[in-house]
Design a protein around this motif. Structure first.
Motif, PDB file in Angstrom:
ATOM      1  N   GLN A   1       0.993  -1.235   0.057  1.00  0.00           N
ATOM      2  CA  GLN A   1       0.028   0.081   0.019  1.00  0.00           C
ATOM      3  C   GLN A   1       0.895   1.196  -0.138  1.00  0.00           C
ATOM      4  OE1 GLN A   1      -2.031  -0.807   3.708  1.00  0.00           O
ATOM      5  NE2 GLN A   1      -4.051  -1.210   2.515  1.00  0.00           N
ATOM      6  N   TRP A   2       0.550   2.280  -0.868  1.00  0.00           N
ATOM      7  CA  TRP A   2       1.594   3.226  -0.977  1.00  0.00           C
ATOM      8  C   TRP A   2       1.057   4.535  -1.192  1.00  0.00           C
ATOM      9  CZ3 TRP A   2       2.346   5.967  -5.583  1.00  0.00           C
ATOM     10  CH2 TRP A   2       1.825   5.277  -6.683  1.00  0.00           C
ATOM     11  N   GLN A   3       1.425   5.675  -0.830  1.00  0.00           N
ATOM     12  CA  GLN A   3       0.912   6.935  -1.401  1.00  0.00           C
ATOM     13  C   GLN A   3       2.059   7.766  -1.587  1.00  0.00           C
ATOM     14  OE1 GLN A   3      -1.804   8.804   1.784  1.00  0.00           O
ATOM     15  NE2 GLN A   3      -0.914   6.914   2.877  1.00  0.00           N
ATOM     16  N   LEU A   4       1.921   8.874  -2.779  1.00  0.00           N
ATOM     17  CA  LEU A   4       3.082   9.589  -2.860  1.00  0.00           C
ATOM     18  C   LEU A   4       2.401  11.255  -2.559  1.00  0.00           C
ATOM     19  CD1 LEU A   4       5.959   9.901  -4.302  1.00  0.00           C
ATOM     20  CD2 LEU A   4       4.521  10.712  -6.296  1.00  0.00           C
ATOM     21  N   LYS A   5       3.169  11.802  -1.845  1.00  0.00           N
ATOM     22  CA  LYS A   5       2.508  13.086  -1.484  1.00  0.00           C
ATOM     23  C   LYS A   5       3.675  14.302  -1.876  1.00  0.00           C
ATOM     24  CE  LYS A   5      -0.268  11.381   1.491  1.00  0.00           C
ATOM     25  NZ  LYS A   5      -1.652  11.848   1.462  1.00  0.00           N
ATOM     26  N   LEU A   6       3.217  15.294  -2.469  1.00  0.00           N
ATOM     27  CA  LEU A   6       4.219  16.330  -3.262  1.00  0.00           C
ATOM     28  C   LEU A   6       4.040  17.439  -2.214  1.00  0.00           C
ATOM     29  CD1 LEU A   6       3.373  15.810  -6.959  1.00  0.00           C
ATOM     30  CD2 LEU A   6       4.972  14.818  -5.884  1.00  0.00           C
ATOM     31  N   SER A   7       5.196  17.921  -2.021  1.00  0.00           N
ATOM     32  CA  SER A   7       5.139  19.224  -1.044  1.00  0.00           C
ATOM     33  C   SER A   7       4.336  20.435  -1.597  1.00  0.00           C
ATOM     34  CB  SER A   7       6.484  19.687  -0.830  1.00  0.00           C
ATOM     35  OG  SER A   7       7.131  19.906  -1.886  1.00  0.00           O
ATOM     36  N   GLY A   8       4.285  20.475  -2.876  1.00  0.00           N
ATOM     37  CA  GLY A   8       3.664  21.714  -3.623  1.00  0.00           C
ATOM     38  C   GLY A   8       1.881  21.502  -3.446  1.00  0.00           C
ATOM     39  N   GLN A   9       1.675  20.109  -3.148  1.00  0.00           N
ATOM     40  CA  GLN A   9       0.069  20.109  -3.091  1.00  0.00           C
ATOM     41  C   GLN A   9      -0.250  20.085  -1.363  1.00  0.00           C
ATOM     42  OE1 GLN A   9      -0.202  16.035  -4.853  1.00  0.00           O
ATOM     43  NE2 GLN A   9      -0.277  17.009  -6.994  1.00  0.00           N
ATOM     44  N   LYS A  10      -0.664  21.218  -0.805  1.00  0.00           N
ATOM     45  CA  LYS A  10      -0.936  21.334   0.511  1.00  0.00           C
ATOM     46  C   LYS A  10      -2.110  20.798   0.892  1.00  0.00           C
ATOM     47  CE  LYS A  10       1.650  25.666   1.529  1.00  0.00           C
ATOM     48  NZ  LYS A  10       1.496  26.884   2.283  1.00  0.00           N
ATOM     49  N   PRO A  11      -2.129  19.828   1.947  1.00  0.00           N
ATOM     50  CA  PRO A  11      -3.471  19.546   2.221  1.00  0.00           C
ATOM     51  C   PRO A  11      -4.519  20.729   2.641  1.00  0.00           C
ATOM     52  CG  PRO A  11      -1.753  18.809   3.920  1.00  0.00           C
ATOM     53  CD  PRO A  11      -1.112  19.385   2.779  1.00  0.00           C
ATOM     54  N   ARG A  12      -5.844  20.446   2.534  1.00  0.00           N
ATOM     55  CA  ARG A  12      -6.536  21.538   2.727  1.00  0.00           C
ATOM     56  C   ARG A  12      -7.412  21.073   4.259  1.00  0.00           C
ATOM     57  NH1 ARG A  12      -7.818  24.911  -0.922  1.00  0.00           N
ATOM     58  NH2 ARG A  12     -10.126  24.994  -0.892  1.00  0.00           N
ATOM     59  N   LEU A  13      -7.438  21.792   5.202  1.00  0.00           N
ATOM     60  CA  LEU A  13      -7.983  21.498   6.400  1.00  0.00           C
ATOM     61  C   LEU A  13      -9.227  22.256   6.940  1.00  0.00           C
ATOM     62  CD1 LEU A  13      -4.998  20.966   9.294  1.00  0.00           C
ATOM     63  CD2 LEU A  13      -7.063  22.263   9.559  1.00  0.00           C
ATOM     64  N   ALA A  14     -10.232  21.754   7.495  1.00  0.00           N
ATOM     65  CA  ALA A  14     -11.246  22.458   8.038  1.00  0.00           C
ATOM     66  C   ALA A  14     -11.167  22.197   9.679  1.00  0.00           C
ATOM     67  CB  ALA A  14     -12.518  21.755   7.630  1.00  0.00           C
ATOM     68  N   ILE A  15     -11.340  23.358  10.159  1.00  0.00           N
ATOM     69  CA  ILE A  15     -11.548  23.184  11.595  1.00  0.00           C
ATOM     70  C   ILE A  15     -12.766  23.177  12.148  1.00  0.00           C
ATOM     71  CG2 ILE A  15     -10.511  24.353  13.780  1.00  0.00           C
ATOM     72  CD1 ILE A  15      -8.071  25.422  12.419  1.00  0.00           C
ATOM     73  N   PHE A  16     -13.221  22.442  12.904  1.00  0.00           N
ATOM     74  CA  PHE A  16     -14.567  22.295  13.707  1.00  0.00           C
ATOM     75  C   PHE A  16     -14.287  22.869  15.204  1.00  0.00           C
ATOM     76  CE2 PHE A  16     -17.712  19.392  11.471  1.00  0.00           C
ATOM     77  CZ  PHE A  16     -17.001  19.700  10.269  1.00  0.00           C
ATOM     78  N   VAL A  17     -15.258  23.642  15.772  1.00  0.00           N
ATOM     79  CA  VAL A  17     -14.878  24.251  16.813  1.00  0.00           C
ATOM     80  C   VAL A  17     -16.338  24.703  17.561  1.00  0.00           C
ATOM     81  CG1 VAL A  17     -14.893  26.712  16.025  1.00  0.00           C
ATOM     82  CG2 VAL A  17     -13.515  25.806  18.162  1.00  0.00           C
ATOM     83  N   SER A  18     -16.167  24.809  18.907  1.00  0.00           N
ATOM     84  CA  SER A  18     -17.770  25.018  19.232  1.00  0.00           C
ATOM     85  C   SER A  18     -17.330  26.315  20.143  1.00  0.00           C
ATOM     86  CB  SER A  18     -18.214  23.975  20.458  1.00  0.00           C
ATOM     87  OG  SER A  18     -18.566  22.767  19.606  1.00  0.00           O
ATOM     88  N   LYS A  19     -17.502  26.478  21.411  1.00  0.00           N
ATOM     89  CA  LYS A  19     -17.299  27.742  22.040  1.00  0.00           C
ATOM     90  C   LYS A  19     -15.798  27.982  22.808  1.00  0.00           C
ATOM     91  CE  LYS A  19     -22.072  28.871  23.583  1.00  0.00           C
ATOM     92  NZ  LYS A  19     -22.955  29.164  24.708  1.00  0.00           N
ATOM     93  N   TYR A  20     -15.259  26.766  23.063  1.00  0.00           N
ATOM     94  CA  TYR A  20     -13.793  26.979  23.749  1.00  0.00           C
ATOM     95  C   TYR A  20     -13.148  27.089  22.575  1.00  0.00           C
ATOM     96  CZ  TYR A  20     -15.648  24.558  27.849  1.00  0.00           C
ATOM     97  OH  TYR A  20     -16.266  24.178  29.075  1.00  0.00           O
ATOM     98  N   ASP A  21     -12.274  28.300  22.557  1.00  0.00           N
ATOM     99  CA  ASP A  21     -11.434  28.908  21.199  1.00  0.00           C
ATOM    100  C   ASP A  21      -9.924  28.466  21.450  1.00  0.00           C
ATOM    101  OD1 ASP A  21     -11.008  30.649  23.143  1.00  0.00           O
ATOM    102  OD2 ASP A  21     -11.661  32.319  21.892  1.00  0.00           O
TER     103      ASP A  21
END
Lengths: 284, 284, 284, 284
Positions: free
Chosen positions: D78-98
């Motif tokens: 099982q393998w994956q190739l990751k390129l530094s140019g392709q930045k992962p896209r991140l969503a942050i879920f949050v409630s009240k504690y910030d």
């Protein structure tokens, strides 16, 4: 316990290096158990530790050098081959404080340290009884300002006689001469009772207490010609507070010293330490 | 939030001391919330922090001094009374590195620091935006070799204008003059990015990296006339290895610096720190 | 070594409490060496430990109770007076793992533990030799499913005979019966090889390894009727990684167990532990 | 910043594996920057992370798969190739504690996290202002018992629209449905405010306080269908004492949570985490 071989490599970093080593081991049918490597881009350095099962390996240990030399020369390698059957022989130097000695002997007996300990040298007779309990030859070599050279000669003779590979200074309260250090390069491990480079030299707990630090530490390192300046192998700390008096620092420090020294000794005897630029790489 | 008074006492240790203080508070109907004391036998010193609820307390704050003075004189006490309603006023000095500033402002806003922050002074305009976000006056005072005395005069004027009680150097990259330090004794807190006394002075991460230490640290301390020699308030460390490059040390160190500085600031504003012999006692 | 008395107090929090105690000690000319107190507002509880020099103290130990009782009754105190001359008598229970036993015996001999150790009880003969080395009576009491009640009777007889105050389970691999626990309330200290409440029960290292935790821990606690649920005295952890196999966890854990157990024993024998609501207060 | 490729491999351990990979990279002229591997003998598993400079590398990223597939098939990788140019896209879920949100946004802005953060989703509007400060789209999706399925549909739409690769639950106080978890396998990171497996579930600080632990912790882990049972990425602890009230635990815990979550996010976005048997391997 498997019989294994461990190859330690230190060389300039170059393309094809890992391929050459991996191909060599594969061709001789090595079953690799562990492999670790480290590259230092700034120094253009490549360090590797690889351990394999000797069962089924296609070379006898005595054939290894001949077969590996072409690769080693091509990549300008410094290398060592260690066989698990050849246990390093360790001498412990101790003075009156016995906590590190007692700790190392117990760990050795319980199988935690893969070495032989054929010799304890002390400048005081106080720890004879514990040496006897573990059945380890104990030699008193008194050291004074006047007899230092003589005393070291006597120590060299004992070290030679017992074919010692590694010397552990387990709170040995004497400074070794430059000749001594030169004779055992990267083969003397000391425990210093501070987080170096803080409190180099004498009475570190006293000075830590006076300075009012909130942490005390211990550092194991290889001994070099400059006091407390050798490559650091391991460090750890413990928190102290205004409630701790000097005696509390000393008592808490003992627990640190034992653990920090024993880790260094274990890593050394398991061939997990590589050295460059006065630093250690620990392949743990 | 209860309104409380906190009494800090520093005096020679003598029999009857605690009885006298406890009796005084009892007679005036104090409901004690916390009491901590520390005795240093070697220095024959007694230090105490006692905090009580002002509700039901039989003295007005302005009467306290008159009533307490006889006891204070009898036992040669140095003492201070702090009221929870009188929040200390804090100025933050910062240069370009903004992680400690951002951390302190967030902690302040979230209620972790019981102080007012009416002023930020920087020698660079870079952190204006975060100051604005938190609505805190931000003053740029450029400092060069040539204008240092002038710049400090300007800083003194700002500190006076804003009635500042405590100055926090949040990675402020200028050394304060002896005059500055003298003007704010035990009222300037600095964060140094090493476990002092290791790596006093400039570029501690670089020197830690070169030395090959296995731990890096941070130290918060009061600023005195000798660089990085003031009383240590708090220290902490994090483990590093050969895998960590210089940038990794710097990045790991940032997390230490923030936490270690914020603890020192919190303890100071909560009147938890007593000083003697260049050491701190932290009543936490 | 000074002869000292230590008074431990546990009572509802009320105004005048400290004044009453301090005044009592002052009237009898006590030279206070250490005093610590803790208030729990939620439980309305006051806990205190105060230690004073017996030299010059105006009461004989046998007079203390009579003189102190009126104050104790007025404030509904539970209290104990401990004299430094009356060392607690400790029995160590052990099975085959000997690292905690060896560690405790060494610490005792080197003066770190202010107690007597007149008895070691084991369900295996394996550790006889180390007991002999330190000159401590060693009794083998075999325990099987069938003979458990009998075995405990034999243990009770030995504990009575040796007038044991505190029992330390130094990796003793048997669960004590409810009768045993009831007979020695807050007088049995155990070391559990996890950071409780994680991994209650058997084989915690195996389960930690399977769970893939990044930290392993050890917990010393008083034994109560519910397994591993007694008041926690001390905990500590060490970092592990994917490179650590089960045996590495066990080996690293041994160092934790020794330190965590020895701290608990020391604090107990120095009368530094107070208990309430299944929690400990450590006056260290 | 160098452009790099990172190859992650997970396969049965077999002789010749490293030789095949190293030879492949060498033939295509890869300049290896970092290589780490891990073998699990019990599971007969081989895991590798290798990162190389794309400058001078003989294959275009789009050619890599075609060329590497034969080797991958031969060794069942099982393998994956990751390129530094392709930045992962991140969503942050949050409630009240910030606090975790504020910390992640600051780290992102200061360059510590190599990802894009195009989306914050909250069930409360409270953190809008800090999102605006950092210029990040902020979406309120209210969640109630009744509308949970609907709310998650709305979240899925937002996650799709913003092409999110990784979801970080930064003290998000809602439990995700099994459908949600299934949709993002090993792509949801949570921070739990205890040292798991202690105090699984709600109110861990309250329960830690009641249990009287001497350490509190925080754990970052991948979210799986069983609550708080997913693979642990990182854990850390801080010492507490009887002097710490519940609010102190919560406050000390915040500092842990921030650091432990941010490490997990950084390792994930730098492709340093491999998974097997519900455990993580961290190539740091």
């Amino acid at each position: 316990m498997k019989k294994t071989a461990t190859l330690l490599i230190n060389c300039p970093d170059r393309k094809g290096l890992v391929a050459a080593i991996a191909d060599f081991l594969y061709r001789h049918n090595a079953n690799i158990l562990h492999a670790d490597q480290h590259q230092d881009a700034a120094e253009n350095l490549f360090l590797m530790r690889v351990e394999w099962d000797l069962e089924g390996f296609g070379l006898q240990p005595e054939e290894f050098e001949r077969e590996f030399t072409p690769i080693a020369q091509q990549f300008q390698m410094q290398w060592q081959l260690k066989l698990s059957g050849q246990k390093p022989r360790l001498a412990i130097f101790v003075s009156k404080y016995d906590h590190c000695l007692v700790d190392l002997l117990y760990r050795h007996q319980s199988g935690e340290l893969a070495c032989d300990i054929p010799l304890i040298i002390s400048n005081h007779p106080d720890t004879q009884r514990i040496a006897d309990f573990y059945g380890i030859p104990f030699e008193v070599v008194e050291v004074t300002k006047e007899n230092k050279a003589e005393a070291e000669s006597r120590q060299f003779a004992l070290l030679d006689e017992h074919k010692i590979d590694l010397i552990v200074l387990a709170r040995y309260m004497q400074v070794l001469s430059p000749e001594f250090v030169k004779r055992y390069p990267q083969r003397v491990i000391n425990i210093h009772h501070s987080f170096l480079p803080a409190f180099v030299g004498a009475r570190p707990y006293h000075r830590a207490f006076e300075r009012g630090v909130k942490l005390i530490g211990a550092t194991s390192h290889y001994v070099t010609e400059v006091l407390d300046e050798g490559p650091i192998i391991e460090q750890d700390i413990v928190r102290v507070s205004h409630r701790d008096q000097l005696e509390d620092l000393i008592q808490k420090g003992r627990d640190l010293e034992k653990v920090v020294l024993s880790r260094a000794v274990r890593w050394h005897v398991e061939n997990r330490i590589l050295l460059y630029s006065n630093k250690t790489v620990i392949f743990d």
